[in-house]
Each structure stands twice: as C-alpha cells, then as structure tokens.
Design a protein around this motif. Structure first.
Motif, PDB file in Angstrom:
ATOM      1  N   ARG A  24       0.831  -1.206   0.000  1.00  0.00           N
ATOM      2  CA  ARG A  24       0.000   0.000   0.000  1.00  0.00           C
ATOM      3  C   ARG A  24       0.863   1.254   0.000  1.00  0.00           C
ATOM      4  NH1 ARG A  24      -2.305   0.783   6.200  1.00  0.00           N
ATOM      5  NH2 ARG A  24      -0.284   0.464   7.166  1.00  0.00           N
ATOM      6  N   VAL A  25       0.226   2.334  -0.451  1.00  0.00           N
ATOM      7  CA  VAL A  25       0.832   3.663  -0.410  1.00  0.00           C
ATOM      8  C   VAL A  25      -0.157   4.550   0.339  1.00  0.00           C
ATOM      9  CG1 VAL A  25       1.618   5.653  -1.758  1.00  0.00           C
ATOM     10  CG2 VAL A  25       2.098   3.317  -2.571  1.00  0.00           C
ATOM     11  N   ILE A  26       0.339   5.243   1.346  1.00  0.00           N
ATOM     12  CA  ILE A  26      -0.494   6.170   2.110  1.00  0.00           C
ATOM     13  C   ILE A  26      -0.193   7.590   1.627  1.00  0.00           C
ATOM     14  CG2 ILE A  26      -1.013   7.141   4.379  1.00  0.00           C
ATOM     15  CD1 ILE A  26      -0.195   4.432   5.596  1.00  0.00           C
ATOM     16  N   PHE A  27      -1.250   8.272   1.200  1.00  0.00           N
ATOM     17  CA  PHE A  27      -1.141   9.672   0.805  1.00  0.00           C
ATOM     18  C   PHE A  27      -1.572  10.509   2.002  1.00  0.00           C
ATOM     19  CE2 PHE A  27      -1.299   7.438  -3.156  1.00  0.00           C
ATOM     20  CZ  PHE A  27      -0.518   8.185  -4.023  1.00  0.00           C
ATOM     21  N   ASN A  28      -0.597  11.032   2.717  1.00  0.00           N
ATOM     22  CA  ASN A  28      -0.876  11.868   3.874  1.00  0.00           C
ATOM     23  C   ASN A  28      -1.480  13.192   3.415  1.00  0.00           C
ATOM     24  OD1 ASN A  28       0.294  10.557   6.474  1.00  0.00           O
ATOM     25  ND2 ASN A  28       1.750  10.075   4.842  1.00  0.00           N
ATOM     26  N   PRO A  29      -2.150  13.926   4.317  1.00  0.00           N
ATOM     27  CA  PRO A  29      -2.768  15.204   3.926  1.00  0.00           C
ATOM     28  C   PRO A  29      -1.778  16.112   3.191  1.00  0.00           C
ATOM     29  CG  PRO A  29      -3.476  14.605   6.118  1.00  0.00           C
ATOM     30  CD  PRO A  29      -2.409  13.604   5.730  1.00  0.00           C
ATOM     31  N   GLY A  30      -2.225  16.614   2.042  1.00  0.00           N
ATOM     32  CA  GLY A  30      -1.380  17.482   1.224  1.00  0.00           C
ATOM     33  C   GLY A  30      -0.627  16.758   0.125  1.00  0.00           C
ATOM     34  N   THR A  31      -0.696  15.408   0.131  1.00  0.00           N
ATOM     35  CA  THR A  31       0.030  14.642  -0.884  1.00  0.00           C
ATOM     36  C   THR A  31      -0.906  13.953  -1.877  1.00  0.00           C
ATOM     37  OG1 THR A  31       0.126  12.583   0.407  1.00  0.00           O
ATOM     38  CG2 THR A  31       1.902  14.199   0.756  1.00  0.00           C
ATOM     39  N   GLU A  32      -2.201  14.191  -1.763  1.00  0.00           N
ATOM     40  CA  GLU A  32      -3.186  13.528  -2.614  1.00  0.00           C
ATOM     41  C   GLU A  32      -2.842  13.746  -4.087  1.00  0.00           C
ATOM     42  OE1 GLU A  32      -3.828  15.817  -0.258  1.00  0.00           O
ATOM     43  OE2 GLU A  32      -5.145  14.910   1.234  1.00  0.00           O
ATOM     44  N   ASN A  33      -2.976  12.659  -4.900  1.00  0.00           N
ATOM     45  CA  ASN A  33      -2.533  12.747  -6.285  1.00  0.00           C
ATOM     46  C   ASN A  33      -3.287  11.745  -7.172  1.00  0.00           C
ATOM     47  OD1 ASN A  33      -1.133  12.709  -8.714  1.00  0.00           O
ATOM     48  ND2 ASN A  33       0.882  12.726  -7.774  1.00  0.00           N
ATOM     49  N   PRO A  34      -4.424  12.161  -7.756  1.00  0.00           N
ATOM     50  CA  PRO A  34      -5.212  11.259  -8.603  1.00  0.00           C
ATOM     51  C   PRO A  34      -4.434  10.635  -9.771  1.00  0.00           C
ATOM     52  CG  PRO A  34      -6.478  13.207  -8.064  1.00  0.00           C
ATOM     53  CD  PRO A  34      -5.075  13.457  -7.572  1.00  0.00           C
ATOM     54  N   GLU A  35      -3.483  11.369 -10.331  1.00  0.00           N
ATOM     55  CA  GLU A  35      -2.674  10.803 -11.419  1.00  0.00           C
ATOM     56  C   GLU A  35      -1.897   9.581 -10.929  1.00  0.00           C
ATOM     57  OE1 GLU A  35      -0.051  12.914 -14.680  1.00  0.00           O
ATOM     58  OE2 GLU A  35       1.119  12.764 -12.819  1.00  0.00           O
ATOM     59  N   PHE A  36      -1.310   9.692  -9.757  1.00  0.00           N
ATOM     60  CA  PHE A  36      -0.530   8.579  -9.196  1.00  0.00           C
ATOM     61  C   PHE A  36      -1.466   7.432  -8.782  1.00  0.00           C
ATOM     62  CE2 PHE A  36       3.161   7.572  -6.017  1.00  0.00           C
ATOM     63  CZ  PHE A  36       3.538   6.493  -6.800  1.00  0.00           C
ATOM     64  N   TYR A  37      -2.671   7.752  -8.317  1.00  0.00           N
ATOM     65  CA  TYR A  37      -3.643   6.705  -7.949  1.00  0.00           C
ATOM     66  C   TYR A  37      -3.865   5.763  -9.128  1.00  0.00           C
ATOM     67  CZ  TYR A  37      -5.136  10.053  -4.266  1.00  0.00           C
ATOM     68  OH  TYR A  37      -5.195  10.939  -3.226  1.00  0.00           O
ATOM     69  N   LYS A  38      -4.019   6.318 -10.322  1.00  0.00           N
ATOM     70  CA  LYS A  38      -4.274   5.511 -11.515  1.00  0.00           C
ATOM     71  C   LYS A  38      -3.104   4.568 -11.804  1.00  0.00           C
ATOM     72  CE  LYS A  38      -7.258   8.979 -13.584  1.00  0.00           C
ATOM     73  NZ  LYS A  38      -7.345  10.080 -14.531  1.00  0.00           N
ATOM     74  N   ILE A  39      -1.899   5.073 -11.641  1.00  0.00           N
ATOM     75  CA  ILE A  39      -0.702   4.247 -11.872  1.00  0.00           C
ATOM     76  C   ILE A  39      -0.643   3.117 -10.846  1.00  0.00           C
ATOM     77  CG2 ILE A  39       1.838   4.270 -11.798  1.00  0.00           C
ATOM     78  CD1 ILE A  39       1.590   7.231 -12.859  1.00  0.00           C
ATOM     79  N   LEU A  40      -0.933   3.433  -9.606  1.00  0.00           N
ATOM     80  CA  LEU A  40      -0.921   2.399  -8.569  1.00  0.00           C
ATOM     81  C   LEU A  40      -1.994   1.354  -8.839  1.00  0.00           C
ATOM     82  CD1 LEU A  40      -0.345   4.711  -5.473  1.00  0.00           C
ATOM     83  CD2 LEU A  40       1.322   3.145  -6.510  1.00  0.00           C
TER      84      LEU A  40
END
Length: 120
Positions: free
Chosen positions: A83-99
């Motif tokens: 898993r990858v945790i996106f802490n507050p301020g690091t949210e990234n929909p582009e990276f979500y798709k890659i993951l």
C-alpha cells in the motif's frame, strides 16, 4: 516487526509530520526505512538520499507534494509495496491511476492517525 514502512519525504526537522511519523512508527515497533533530501538520522533510522532497492516494503507513506511525486512514480512502483499512504497534502489522482494499474492499494489517510487509532 511487521509492515516495513518507507517514509518517503523524511525530514530531519523535528516539527515536520514525516519526522513525527518516523518516531511514532519506531515506537510502535514498525521497521522503518526513510528517504529524504538531507542525510541524517531520526529515532535511530538513517535517512537516505539515494533511492535504494529495498526488499519487502509493505507500506510507503508519502510526505512529498504532488508536484514533486512524478519523478518517483517508477521507483515507488518498483518496490511493489502492499500500500501507499497519501498523507494530507500529498493527494494525487494521477498517481492513484498508476498504482491501480499495478495492483497496489492506496489510501488517503494520515499515518499518525492510523497509528494512534490502531488502524495501521
């Protein structure tokens, strides 16, 4: 020790959330490795400035602004974390798709809160 965690964007500054996270992870007996821009040590964990090929990383917890994450997409995916945790301020929909394409679970969460509520 379980859930080996890479704190990505680790800071030597004691008032930074990544620094708090390293301390809290160590206090919760989680094996921690760390990557940051400055070499040093936090809670007995060496902060590396090179992208090392870690084995068996369960979780990558991000403390890097989305605009700077792009350079690290391939590296993080290559570690094959659970898993990858996106802490507050690091949210990234582009990276979500890659993951998602690489079958890596991700969540928008705060590592500190997850640890405090026994949900880590």
């Amino acid at each position: 020790m379980e859930k080996k965690t890479l704190v990505f964007g680790a800071s030597l500054k004691p008032n930074r959330y990544s620094n708090y996270a390293i301390n809290k992870l160590v206090n919760n007996n989680v094996e921690v490795v760390a990557y940051g821009l400055k070499k040093g040590e936090v809670a007995g964990v060496d902060i590396q400035t090179a992208l090392l090929d870690y084995n068996n990383v369960h979780t990558v917890t991000l403390y890097v602004n989305p605009t700077h994450q792009k350079d690290y997409y391939n590296y993080i995916v290559s570690l094959q974390p659970k898993r990858v945790i996106f802490n507050p301020g690091t949210e990234n929909p582009e990276f979500y798709k890659i993951l998602e394409k690489n079958n890596i679970f991700f969540e928008e969460a705060c590592t500190l809160v997850l640890l405090s509520t026994n949900q880590y």
